[in-house]
Enzyme design. Structure first.
Site, PDB file in Angstrom:
ATOM      1  CB  SER A 192      -0.888   0.002   1.234  1.00  0.00           C
ATOM      2  OG  SER A 192      -0.094   0.348   2.359  1.00  0.00           O
ATOM      3  CE  LYS A 193      -2.316   6.601  -2.354  1.00  0.00           C
ATOM      4  NZ  LYS A 193      -3.686   6.741  -1.892  1.00  0.00           N
ATOM      5  NE  ARG A 194       0.287   0.500   5.955  1.00  0.00           N
ATOM      6  CZ  ARG A 194       0.962  -0.616   6.139  1.00  0.00           C
ATOM      7  NH1 ARG A 194       2.086  -0.597   6.817  1.00  0.00           N
ATOM      8  NH2 ARG A 194       0.526  -1.764   5.654  1.00  0.00           N
TER       9      ARG A 194
ATOM     10  N   GLY B   5       5.638   3.283   0.364  1.00  0.00           N
ATOM     11  CA  GLY B   5       6.334   4.145  -0.599  1.00  0.00           C
ATOM     12  C   GLY B   5       5.543   4.196  -1.882  1.00  0.00           C
TER      13      GLY B   5
END
Ligand code: GLU
Length: 522
Positions: free
Chosen positions: A257-259, A261
């Site tokens: 996920s965006k977490r 990067g």
């Protein structure tokens, strides 16, 4: 399973609600590879039934990302095809026709339950740890009752009538056979109260009507597949083959996920990754030829790809490996092909045309660059053939790239690394200047070196080297005592590739000018 039939039709069916991300691109790629491998058809279908979340920016972005990756489609919203339209919002009639047929056949029914009441019931069931399935209130409404409510304009949805007993089976090429008890499934909605179809219904109508042979998608859709299999049966369509691709995880082994990067393909495009490297890396997220070989060109990927080698196990997206892959692809490009991409990048950064042109007398010629294959024989140099590039600048840039060798890895870093060849506005490391050029003696030596270089008739790297070494002897210095300050004067840094090549490629007048400038430097 034959992998060479013309009947193979696969699709990538993104919802335009965000960026094209790593997972979506991997799904698109596996479909595309399978189609290209088998001579089948690759279809792009836009699933925009969630009107509130779908945007035209996202649609444009998805197309842009796919084009950048080189994943071309044979049928789709912009190119058309026999089974269009390829945007779900334009296919409403088809969904309603099939939903009405199911109602007529008793396989679906109108439901007038109030959504707030339904969620209250679900909440109650959740609290009491009971089944949260729809309770079937509208299952048994009489035809007259339904007609009355419809005539009165009462809000409604259409639900699938799940058989009370029995089970549903389907086979997944990667994961084998699945069986689900019908009692675990409920009367799910197929047409929402706004008249739009739900994902499960639209996907089945479209896949069936578009004659999709293989549904290749992320394994987050496995739990939807039993409902979809029911719909195929209810509508009298044959089930396609299912291929659920393994989940992609971040380095900490949680779902990517965006977490973790950057997951958007645009990021990699903007960071100037090579599309072929991206494709190569994405292909390894869930597929492997033999567990060993990792490097593939586009053509060899198509040749070697097979659904049989798709893994069940989650794949880990590792940015460091992706970068490494990118560097590998860059390294293996022919020098002329590399020069083409770097030339464009330099132009995009305003460095070509350079502030100072190549000296007309500079003997740069592509044929003379060590190890260059003839430009005419290289792939990816169409721009060269069309005369898009200044020939002399091209040859000089090729030579510079060659001199840097494997130090050049990421296209996005290259303009900065080559900057001092193209403009006087480059970064000067004060520390290096202080170390090597603060003494008046070393500054004086630079101006003597400038005088010697200015006298040279043949300004090639070996003559330059001989001259510098002879001067060092004469001055009773180590060659290094001239080379280090000279490097700082010309490049502004403590490190550079072979300094004699640098002097040659910078050209006589620029080299002389920068060496003399240090004498006056503050
Ligand atoms: N629109 C769905 C998604 O983006 C497609 C799923 C499928 O391929 O069936 O997840």
């Amino acid at each position: 399973m034959s992998e060479s039939s013309n009947e193979i039709r696969v699709r990538f069916a993104p919802s335009p609600t965000g960026h094209l991300h790593v997972g979506g691109a991997r799904t698109a790629l596996f479909n595309w590879l399978y189609a290209r491998k088998t001579g089948g058809t690759f279809i792009l279908r836009i699933e925009d039934t969630d009107a509130g979340r779908s945007t035209s920016e996202s649609y444009e972005g998805i197309l842009r990302g796919m084009k950048w990756l080189g994943l071309d489609w044979d049928e789709g919203p912009d190119v058309g095809g026999e089974f269009g339209p390829y945007i779900q919002s334009a296919r409403g009639v088809l969904y309603h026709t099939d939903a009405s047929r199911m109602i007529d056949e008793g396989k679906a029914y109108y439901c007038f339950c109030d959504p707030d009441e339904l969620s209250a019931k679900r909440e109650e069931a959740r609290k009491n740890k009971l089944d949260q399935k729809y309770d079937g209130t509208c299952r048994g409404l009489s035809v007259e009752d339904v007609e009355e409510r419809l005539a009165a304009g009462q809000p409604h949805v259409i639900r699938f009538r799940m058989p009370d007993e029995g089970e549903i089976r389907f086979r997944d090429i990667v994961r084998g056979d699945f069986t689900f008890a019908n009692s675990d499934l409920d009367d799910f909605v197929i047409i929402k109260s706004d008249g739009n179809p739900t994902y499960n219904f639209a996907v089945v109508v479209d896949d069936a009507r578009m004659k999709i042979s293989h549904v290749i998608r992320g394994d987050d859709h496995i739990s939807n597949t039993p409902r979809q299999a029911h719909l195929y049966q209810a509508l009298g369509f044959r089930l396609p083959k299912f291929v659920h691709l393994p989940m992609i995880l971040g380095e900490d082994r949680t779902r990517l996920s965006k977490r973790h990067g950057a997951t958007s393909i645009d990021f990699y495009k903007d960071s100037r990754y090579l599309p072929v490297a991206m494709i190569n890396y994405l292909a390894l997220l869930g597929w492997s030829l033999d567990g060993k070989r990792e490097y593939f060109e586009r053509k060899s990927l198509i040749e070697k790809f097979s659904l049989k080698k798709v893994s069940k196990n989650p794949a880990v997206f590792d940015l460091a490996r992706m970068e490494h892959m990118n560097a590998e692809h860059f390294k293996k490009m022919s020098l002329p092909a590399k020069t083409v991409v770097v030339y464009r990048e330099m132009e995009a950064n305003g460095l070509i045309p350079p502030e100072f042109r190549v000296d007309t007398e500079m003997p740069v010629d592509l044929k003379l660059v060590p190890g260059t294959e003839p430009v005419e024989n290289s792939v990816g140099v169409e721009g060269w053939r069309k005369g898009r590039f200044d020939q002399k600048e091209f040859a000089r840039l090729a030579w510079i790239i060659n001199t840097f060798g494997n130090r050049l890895k990421l296209l996005k870093d290259i303009p900065e690394m080559l900057r001092y060849f193209y403009t006087d506005e480059f970064e000067k490391d004060e520390n290096a200047f202080h170390t090597f050029l603060s003494e008046p003696g070393s500054r004086k030596n630079m101006s003597i070196l400038a005088d010697e270089l200015e006298k040279l008739q043949y300004f090639d790297s070996s003559t330059i080297e001989e001259t510098l070494r002879a001067l060092a002897d004469r001055l009773g210095l180590d060659a290094g005592e001239l080379i280090h300050p000279c490097r700082v004067a010309l490049c502004g840094q403590k490190v550079s590739p072979d300094i004699f090549q640098v002097i040659f490629l910078l050209g006589k007048s620029k080299s002389v000018e920068r060496l003399r400038a240090v004498v006056e430097a503050p």
